[in-house]
Write a protein that holds these residues in place. Structure first.
Motif, PDB file in Angstrom:
ATOM      1  N   ARG A 124       0.925  -1.359  -0.007  1.00  0.00           N
ATOM      2  CA  ARG A 124       0.118  -0.003  -0.079  1.00  0.00           C
ATOM      3  C   ARG A 124       0.748   1.245  -0.134  1.00  0.00           C
ATOM      4  O   ARG A 124       2.111   1.272   0.496  1.00  0.00           O
ATOM      5  N   THR A 125       0.378   2.476  -0.447  1.00  0.00           N
ATOM      6  CA  THR A 125       0.938   3.491  -0.543  1.00  0.00           C
ATOM      7  C   THR A 125      -0.037   4.430   0.301  1.00  0.00           C
ATOM      8  O   THR A 125      -0.960   4.141   1.074  1.00  0.00           O
ATOM      9  N   SER A 126       0.418   5.634   0.485  1.00  0.00           N
ATOM     10  CA  SER A 126      -0.302   6.628   1.258  1.00  0.00           C
ATOM     11  C   SER A 126      -1.988   6.641   0.992  1.00  0.00           C
ATOM     12  O   SER A 126      -2.812   7.169   1.670  1.00  0.00           O
ATOM     13  N   SER A 144      -3.202   4.922  -2.264  1.00  0.00           N
ATOM     14  CA  SER A 144      -3.772   3.569  -2.858  1.00  0.00           C
ATOM     15  C   SER A 144      -3.302   2.208  -2.377  1.00  0.00           C
ATOM     16  O   SER A 144      -2.339   2.067  -1.450  1.00  0.00           O
ATOM     17  N   ASN A 171      -2.089   0.145  -9.144  1.00  0.00           N
ATOM     18  CA  ASN A 171      -2.261   0.882  -7.995  1.00  0.00           C
ATOM     19  C   ASN A 171      -3.840   1.313  -7.931  1.00  0.00           C
ATOM     20  O   ASN A 171      -4.371   1.661  -9.299  1.00  0.00           O
TER      21      ASN A 171
END
Length: 80
Positions: free
Chosen positions: A35-37, A39, A52
Motif C-alpha cells: 500500500r501507499t498513502s 492507494s 495502483n
C-alpha cells in the motif's frame, strides 16, 4: 476421513484470495502487494503487473485471512 482433511486444508489455502469491493460495485479477487498513502497495490490473475487502485474508489478490502484493511475508503488498523 483422516486422509481427506489435509487435502481440504490445502485446497482452502490455494484458493484463498484477497477481495476488493469497489464503490462502483465491482469485486476484484487477487493478491495485495502493498500500500501507499493513497492507494493499494493489487495483482489480479488477469493483470500482467501490479496496479495502483486509488483508495477513494475502494469500498472494502478484506484479506484472505479475514483481516479488514480498507473500510469505506479509509485504512483500518489492520495494516498490511
Amino acid at each position: 476421513m483422516k486422509r481427506f482433511l489435509p487435502l481440504l486444508m490445502l485446497t482452502g489455502l490455494l484458493f484463498g484470495q484477497d477481495v476488493i469491493n469497489r464503490k462502483s460495485g465491482d469485486i476484484i479477487k487477487g493478491i495485495v502487494g502493498g500500500r501507499t498513502s493513497d492507494s493499494v497495490l493489487f495483482h489480479d490473475s488477469k493483470m500482467l503487473n501490479q496496479q495502483n487502485i486509488p483508495l477513494p474508489t475502494i469500498m472494502r478490502l478484506v484479506l484472505a485471512d479475514g483481516t479488514l484493511i480498507v473500510n469505506f475508503g479509509e485504512f483500518t488498523d489492520g495494516n498490511l
